[in-house]
Design a protein around this motif. Structure first.
Motif, PDB file in Angstrom:
ATOM      1  N   GLY A 151      56.071 -45.121 -23.432  1.00 36.48           N
ATOM      2  CA  GLY A 151      56.126 -46.569 -23.513  1.00 36.48           C
ATOM      3  C   GLY A 151      56.914 -47.484 -22.683  1.00 36.48           C
ATOM      4  N   SER A 152      57.863 -46.653 -21.791  1.00 39.78           N
ATOM      5  CA  SER A 152      58.551 -47.635 -20.847  1.00 39.78           C
ATOM      6  C   SER A 152      58.103 -47.582 -19.498  1.00 39.78           C
ATOM      7  N   LEU A 153      56.856 -46.728 -19.256  1.00 39.07           N
ATOM      8  CA  LEU A 153      56.378 -46.858 -17.941  1.00 39.07           C
ATOM      9  C   LEU A 153      55.698 -48.195 -17.735  1.00 39.07           C
ATOM     10  N   PRO A 154      55.637 -48.557 -16.544  1.00 37.73           N
ATOM     11  CA  PRO A 154      55.363 -49.781 -16.006  1.00 37.73           C
ATOM     12  C   PRO A 154      53.737 -49.963 -16.289  1.00 37.73           C
ATOM     13  N   ALA A 155      53.314 -51.095 -16.601  1.00 42.64           N
ATOM     14  CA  ALA A 155      51.849 -51.247 -16.868  1.00 42.64           C
ATOM     15  C   ALA A 155      50.847 -51.097 -15.727  1.00 42.64           C
ATOM     16  N   ALA A 156      49.903 -50.243 -15.846  1.00 43.45           N
ATOM     17  CA  ALA A 156      49.010 -50.193 -14.541  1.00 43.45           C
ATOM     18  C   ALA A 156      48.286 -51.492 -14.264  1.00 43.45           C
ATOM     19  N   THR A 157      48.432 -51.620 -13.173  1.00 41.17           N
ATOM     20  CA  THR A 157      47.558 -52.730 -12.599  1.00 41.17           C
ATOM     21  C   THR A 157      46.226 -52.581 -12.035  1.00 41.17           C
TER      22      THR A 157
END
Length: 87
Positions: A81-87
């Motif tokens: 949940g703390s991973l950066p969102a994929a762009t």
């Protein structure tokens, strides 16, 4: 301490000393060495582990280990949940 949950974080693991790797009897260090050799090591590796109570062959988990599974799963989900969102 059977059932104790551990979390290890390795940022940019180094290659260390080269040695032959085999998939038989892999330990964590062997898996990391193989990932490095195959250029598949992520920039950050997070390992969640539960200390074992009994390493003999059999079915099921010992009581202390089974009791720790929920905490380990929650910790993994927190990391995901703390991973950066994929762009």
């Amino acid at each position: 301490h059977p059932g104790r949950v551990h979390r290890f974080v390795l940022d940019r693991p180094g290659s260390g000393a080269a040695r032959p790797a085999s998939s038989h009897g892999f330990g964590l260090d062997d898996a990391i060495a193989l990932a490095l050799a195959l250029n598949r090591m992520p920039g950050r590796l997070i390992v969640h582990a539960i200390e074992a109570a009994d390493l003999t062959q059999g079915t099921g988990l010992t009581e202390p280990v089974a009791a720790a599974v929920g905490a380990a799963a929650a910790a993994i989900l927190d990391d995901i949940g703390s991973l950066p969102a994929a762009t």
